[in-house]
Write a protein that holds these residues in place. Sequence first.
Motif, short mmCIF file in Angstrom:
data_model
loop_
_atom_site.label_atom_id
_atom_site.label_comp_id
_atom_site.label_asym_id
_atom_site.label_seq_id
_atom_site.Cartn_x
_atom_site.Cartn_y
_atom_site.Cartn_z
N LEU A 80 0.83 -1.21 0.00
CA LEU A 80 0.00 0.00 0.00
C LEU A 80 0.87 1.26 0.00
O LEU A 80 0.58 2.21 -0.73
CB LEU A 80 -0.96 0.00 1.19
CG LEU A 80 -2.09 -1.02 1.12
CD1 LEU A 80 -2.89 -1.03 2.42
CD2 LEU A 80 -3.00 -0.75 -0.08
N ILE A 81 1.93 1.25 0.78
CA ILE A 81 2.84 2.40 0.82
C ILE A 81 3.51 2.59 -0.54
O ILE A 81 3.59 3.70 -1.05
CB ILE A 81 3.89 2.23 1.94
CG1 ILE A 81 3.22 2.33 3.32
CG2 ILE A 81 5.01 3.25 1.81
CD1 ILE A 81 4.08 1.87 4.47
N ALA A 82 3.99 1.50 -1.14
CA ALA A 82 4.65 1.59 -2.45
C ALA A 82 3.68 2.10 -3.53
O ALA A 82 4.07 2.91 -4.38
CB ALA A 82 5.22 0.22 -2.85
N ILE A 83 2.45 1.64 -3.48
CA ILE A 83 1.45 2.10 -4.46
C ILE A 83 1.16 3.59 -4.27
O ILE A 83 1.11 4.35 -5.24
CB ILE A 83 0.16 1.26 -4.35
CG1 ILE A 83 0.43 -0.16 -4.89
CG2 ILE A 83 -1.00 1.91 -5.11
CD1 ILE A 83 -0.66 -1.17 -4.57
N MET A 84 1.01 4.01 -3.02
CA MET A 84 0.73 5.43 -2.74
C MET A 84 1.90 6.31 -3.17
O MET A 84 1.69 7.39 -3.75
CB MET A 84 0.41 5.63 -1.26
CG MET A 84 -0.95 5.09 -0.89
SD MET A 84 -1.53 5.41 0.80
CE MET A 84 -0.08 5.51 1.78
N ILE A 85 3.13 5.88 -2.91
CA ILE A 85 4.31 6.64 -3.32
C ILE A 85 4.28 6.87 -4.83
O ILE A 85 4.46 7.98 -5.31
CB ILE A 85 5.61 5.92 -2.90
CG1 ILE A 85 5.82 6.06 -1.39
CG2 ILE A 85 6.82 6.44 -3.67
CD1 ILE A 85 6.94 5.18 -0.85
N ASN A 86 4.04 5.80 -5.58
CA ASN A 86 4.05 5.92 -7.04
C ASN A 86 2.86 6.72 -7.57
O ASN A 86 3.01 7.48 -8.53
CB ASN A 86 4.10 4.54 -7.68
CG ASN A 86 5.50 3.99 -7.66
OD1 ASN A 86 6.36 4.44 -8.40
ND2 ASN A 86 5.75 3.06 -6.76
N ALA A 87 1.71 6.57 -6.96
CA ALA A 87 0.54 7.35 -7.41
C ALA A 87 0.80 8.84 -7.23
O ALA A 87 0.54 9.64 -8.13
CB ALA A 87 -0.71 6.92 -6.63
N LEU A 88 1.36 9.21 -6.09
CA LEU A 88 1.65 10.62 -5.84
C LEU A 88 2.77 11.15 -6.73
O LEU A 88 2.64 12.21 -7.34
CB LEU A 88 2.01 10.84 -4.36
CG LEU A 88 0.86 10.65 -3.37
CD1 LEU A 88 1.38 10.65 -1.94
CD2 LEU A 88 -0.19 11.73 -3.58
N LEU A 89 3.86 10.41 -6.81
CA LEU A 89 5.01 10.88 -7.59
C LEU A 89 4.70 10.93 -9.08
O LEU A 89 5.09 11.87 -9.77
CB LEU A 89 6.23 10.01 -7.33
CG LEU A 89 6.85 10.15 -5.94
CD1 LEU A 89 7.98 9.14 -5.76
CD2 LEU A 89 7.35 11.56 -5.72
N LEU A 90 4.01 9.93 -9.59
CA LEU A 90 3.68 9.92 -11.01
C LEU A 90 2.70 11.04 -11.35
O LEU A 90 2.79 11.63 -12.44
CB LEU A 90 3.11 8.56 -11.41
CG LEU A 90 3.17 8.19 -12.87
CD1 LEU A 90 4.58 8.27 -13.42
CD2 LEU A 90 2.62 6.79 -13.09
N SER A 91 1.84 11.38 -10.41
CA SER A 91 0.86 12.45 -10.65
C SER A 91 1.48 13.85 -10.54
O SER A 91 1.16 14.73 -11.33
CB SER A 91 -0.29 12.35 -9.64
OG SER A 91 -0.99 11.16 -9.82
N TYR A 92 2.35 14.04 -9.53
CA TYR A 92 2.84 15.39 -9.24
C TYR A 92 4.30 15.65 -9.57
O TYR A 92 4.70 16.78 -9.79
CB TYR A 92 2.59 15.72 -7.76
CG TYR A 92 1.13 15.70 -7.40
CD1 TYR A 92 0.27 16.69 -7.87
CD2 TYR A 92 0.60 14.67 -6.62
CE1 TYR A 92 -1.08 16.66 -7.55
CE2 TYR A 92 -0.75 14.65 -6.30
CZ TYR A 92 -1.58 15.64 -6.77
OH TYR A 92 -2.91 15.62 -6.46
N LEU A 93 5.13 14.61 -9.58
CA LEU A 93 6.56 14.79 -9.82
C LEU A 93 7.11 13.74 -10.79
O LEU A 93 8.08 13.03 -10.48
CB LEU A 93 7.33 14.73 -8.49
CG LEU A 93 6.94 15.75 -7.43
CD1 LEU A 93 7.53 15.38 -6.08
CD2 LEU A 93 7.35 17.15 -7.85
N PRO A 94 6.54 13.62 -11.98
CA PRO A 94 6.97 12.55 -12.90
C PRO A 94 8.41 12.68 -13.38
O PRO A 94 9.01 11.69 -13.81
CB PRO A 94 5.98 12.66 -14.06
CG PRO A 94 5.50 14.07 -14.02
CD PRO A 94 5.51 14.47 -12.57
N GLU A 95 8.98 13.87 -13.28
CA GLU A 95 10.37 14.06 -13.76
C GLU A 95 11.38 13.23 -12.97
O GLU A 95 12.46 12.92 -13.46
CB GLU A 95 10.75 15.55 -13.72
CG GLU A 95 10.77 16.17 -12.36
CD GLU A 95 9.42 16.71 -11.87
OE1 GLU A 95 9.42 17.36 -10.81
OE2 GLU A 95 8.39 16.47 -12.51
#
Length: 184
Positions: A80-95
């Motif tokens: 769940l933590i790994a999924i949340m990290i990627n959802a947030l980063l891919l949405s807001y900080l994809p660079e």
Amino acid sequence: MKHPRHQVWVKFILLLLILLSYFGYLTYQYDFVTGGVASLITWSFFVLCTPVADAGFLLDFPIRLLLGIRMVFSEIAVWLIAIMINALLLSYLPEFYETTFVTQTMKMILTTPFPYWLVILLSGVGTFLSIRFGDELMDVFHHKERLFYLRHHFKQELILIVFFILVLFGYYEIISTLGVNTNF
């Protein structure tokens, strides 16, 4: 001979040092924030995209030994933590996904549902099967009637092992299309 709990702490600290060294290397290569974010993405890659509980096992096994919490529950929290990290980063900080080969591969997996989400699916199946094996080994280790336990669970475990091997085969077939070298 050292006490098993002492060995768990030593292994946990060694794995943590490897993770911190990787973070230090990335911080040196880029900067503090980029190194930290790339380390998180890399950790999440090993959680979500490898078919054994490796990155999660950093926490699962010590938590099981020290606190008695079944590894499957801590692994669910790790996923769940790994999924949340990627959802947030891919949405807001994809660079930040452009920093290393692993982070670029993670971005490709996340942004290409077919066929690469199969990597995550197969990794989940493989991870939770390996966690189940680990939990069952711990149960057998602490079970008073080990022989009885082993005799009555052999067929079920054999089926799960064959299924796990099929999951690994499928995983390596898909991951090889990403340009990841799977030769040992």
